[in-house]
Design a protein around this motif. Sequence first.
Motif, PDB file in Angstrom:
ATOM      1  N   SER A 578      40.717  42.853  38.670  1.00 47.20           N
ATOM      2  CA  SER A 578      39.810  42.223  39.631  1.00 47.20           C
ATOM      3  C   SER A 578      40.260  42.504  41.044  1.00 47.20           C
ATOM      4  O   SER A 578      41.423  42.792  41.319  1.00 47.20           O
ATOM      5  CB  SER A 578      39.778  40.709  39.407  1.00 47.20           C
ATOM      6  N   THR A 579      39.275  42.387  41.951  1.00 43.74           N
ATOM      7  CA  THR A 579      39.518  42.422  43.390  1.00 43.74           C
ATOM      8  C   THR A 579      38.775  41.226  43.997  1.00 43.74           C
ATOM      9  O   THR A 579      37.562  41.104  43.790  1.00 43.74           O
ATOM     10  CB  THR A 579      38.998  43.722  44.018  1.00 43.74           C
ATOM     11  N   PRO A 580      39.523  40.269  44.698  1.00 46.14           N
ATOM     12  CA  PRO A 580      40.973  40.262  44.915  1.00 46.14           C
ATOM     13  C   PRO A 580      41.736  40.058  43.613  1.00 46.14           C
ATOM     14  O   PRO A 580      41.160  39.611  42.624  1.00 46.14           O
ATOM     15  CB  PRO A 580      41.168  39.093  45.862  1.00 46.14           C
ATOM     16  N   ALA A 581      43.037  40.395  43.647  1.00 44.05           N
ATOM     17  CA  ALA A 581      43.839  40.369  42.422  1.00 44.05           C
ATOM     18  C   ALA A 581      43.865  38.960  41.836  1.00 44.05           C
ATOM     19  O   ALA A 581      44.088  37.986  42.528  1.00 44.05           O
ATOM     20  CB  ALA A 581      45.257  40.842  42.718  1.00 44.05           C
ATOM     21  N   ASP A 584      44.182  40.786  35.415  1.00 43.71           N
ATOM     22  CA  ASP A 584      44.870  42.048  35.140  1.00 43.71           C
ATOM     23  C   ASP A 584      44.979  42.150  33.635  1.00 43.71           C
ATOM     24  O   ASP A 584      45.995  41.820  33.034  1.00 43.71           O
ATOM     25  CB  ASP A 584      46.245  42.059  35.797  1.00 43.71           C
ATOM     26  N   SER A 624      30.854  48.228  37.995  1.00 47.55           N
ATOM     27  CA  SER A 624      31.640  47.061  38.373  1.00 47.55           C
ATOM     28  C   SER A 624      30.795  45.793  38.273  1.00 47.55           C
ATOM     29  O   SER A 624      29.572  45.830  38.457  1.00 47.55           O
ATOM     30  CB  SER A 624      32.162  47.215  39.804  1.00 47.55           C
ATOM     31  N   THR A 626      30.334  42.101  39.946  1.00 45.51           N
ATOM     32  CA  THR A 626      30.660  41.302  41.126  1.00 45.51           C
ATOM     33  C   THR A 626      29.883  39.991  41.081  1.00 45.51           C
ATOM     34  O   THR A 626      28.663  39.999  40.872  1.00 45.51           O
ATOM     35  CB  THR A 626      30.320  42.070  42.411  1.00 45.51           C
TER      36      THR A 626
END
Length: 798
Positions: A578-581, A584, A624, A626
């Motif tokens: 993911s972004t922001p982290a 994982d 992606s 979002t």
Amino acid sequence: MDVRNEGCVSRVESKQRALGKKLATPTMLENLGTLSALLVAALLGACAVNDVDFSSPDDPGSLPGPAILSISRSGTAEGTVRSSAGGIDCGASCSATFEAGAQVTLTATPGAGAEFGGWSGGGCAGTTPTCQLTINSSTTVTATFNPAQHAVTVDLGGAGTGRVVGSLGALDCPGSCSGRVAHGARLTLTAEAGATSDFVGWSAGSTETCSGVGPCTLTITGPITVTATFARQQSLEVAMSGTGTGSVSSVPAGIACGADCSETYPPSTSVTLTASADADSTFMGFTGGCTGTAPCTLTVNDAVMVTAVFMRQQRTLTVTKTGAGAGTVTSDPAGISCGDTCAASFNRGSLVTLTASPSAGSLFAGWSGGGCTGTGACAVTLTAATTVTATFQPIMHPVTVTRAGTGTGAGTVTSTPAGINCGADCSESYAQGAMVQLSAAASAGSTFAGFTGGGCSGTGPCTVTVAAATSITATFTALPYDLIVVRAGVGAGTVTSSPAGINCGADCSETYLGGTVVTLTAAPVAGSSFAGWAGACSGTGPCTVTMTAATSVTATFALGTHRVSVLKTGSGAGYVASTPAAIDCGGTCAAQVPYGTVLTLTAAAATGSTFAGWSGAGCSGTGSCTFTVTADTDLGASFTRNDYLLSVAKAGAGGGTVTSSPAGISCGAACTALYPFNTTVTLTAAPAAGSTFVGWAGAGCSGTGPCTVTMTAAASVTATFALNAYTLSVIKTGSGAGGVNSSPAGIVCGGDCSEVYPHGTTVTLTAAAATGSTFAGWSGAGCSGTGPPHHHDRRHRR
């Protein structure tokens, strides 16, 4: 010193002189200096502050302040007076100072040879050894001690007649045979025989004994009986003395004493006396005409007196006092006075009655031992040594402490001697007359306001002299303290209190009384979370504060977080980040993400897999994903495992089959199959009859063994099979000559009589006889006759 105080001092000196006159008895003069000094010190202290008013300057009882109890002893004998408290021990100290209202018990104890004659003054009277009085003013009590009077008795014994006269005018027997004589007096008794009688001797129950026929002189220390024996002339008289009993008989007969203790015998008669003690007595021996305990033989020529002494067997009675109280035990008959004498010997079989008398402030709890119980008189028949226990317990009164106060005031009260620790234990019983000191200690956040009840006041230690059930109140008052709440952090929320007062938001401070327990509760608004307390509290639960001082508490609110989780599905494998982290996955497939975060998830398929797409959070497709985090969110990421085509080609003139493990290829029929990524496939070649497997090519395989292929991509493998070859040989026999040719060509025999042909080839041989010869026929390979043979040459694989 001003004039007013000078007048006060003058009156003090006058009072001192008046006191000297008041107390000027022989006994009290020795204590005058001490008493005077006490009074002068007290009065001069008063002079230093105010003028002193003496309503009666010559009367010490009108003096202000503590009261003086004085003891005066009268009479001609010795004795002591002691007080239950305060220090009177007269002999040594005959006065003491007491607080007004104090209760004092006086006990009179006569000295040796004395008896208590009685009390006078101060409200005390009578001959009871104890006197209890309440000290309200300075008082004098007189105790009188006189010499003890003892009974003296004269018995006239024997068969004769006579008279006994005593000195001191106490006795003239017969007639007055008993009287009372002062303790310690010297008494002389004189015996006079009557006509036709002789005085033959004395016997006395005393530590001092008389003997012979002269005057008997005794020092009187207790009751005593003296026997004077008069015998008839020309007779034998037997007297029995002592505390015991028995009998005396004679040979020749005549005396059988108890009953008949006198006999007249002819002159020069020899008489033998024999003594026998009763069961509870012991024969101690003869005195007079005989001695010792053996039979007594004597010659009677005139009046003869013999005394047989029998002593009652003695048993010891012992009294033991126990318990925390005090008291005395006395016996009837006399002997035990415990106090001082707690054991005495009595005649065997005696009935001894014990009486217990508790001291002031004590009670008699009862007897044990000697067959005695209860609290009445204890009667013991002494047949053996006996011990009786008398238990005295102090009279107990409860002292009770009640804690009071305003608000949440609190504290503890403890006692000396120990017993009260209030808090937990607020009542204790103490012995009558005990002095109990109570001390108060306020808890944090409180102050001690003072004692009330039981004669106590103020905030200092409270001292109680226990005379009855007593109740004291200790008042504690709570102190006010401020509680302040500070909000911190990037989130938002409110803090409220119980009890009410803080609603922060708007009202973030409140004043509470010391000792108040305040509970603070934090409530975050939507999109925020409560991160925890700092200051007087920690953690995220309710904050409880006990107000013992001004206190500050910080409540930190953070933006709220929501759980975002990714579930990987499908037969394949892959990676999600993911972004922001936060995510994982791989490793972490769930995370707490702050409210309102725009989170972008990216999927990457692992080698041999394909990302098939998203599900959840409004995401789909393979790009992606979002979304904005506003609630807990669950997403799915599907990965599909790739399948790869394995193709097998057969080459060469020969024939055969290829099969696979795992199944899929059976070539012959199926020469291709799909296998999942990374599957290990083993190919096996089997040549057909007449063929030989020559080997593999492609996908890294070679040789003629099994071919192993790991499916990481599409793969192609070639299996080559070759036909087998055989030699056909012609042998010419016989005496003739000729040639042999083959079709297909190869054999021209004459010259070339053998040829190699592939498996399955049909070969026709033709024989031609040379001139002068005849072809006789074929043999071998299934040929016969003389026609052209056809051969399928399957032999002799090359």
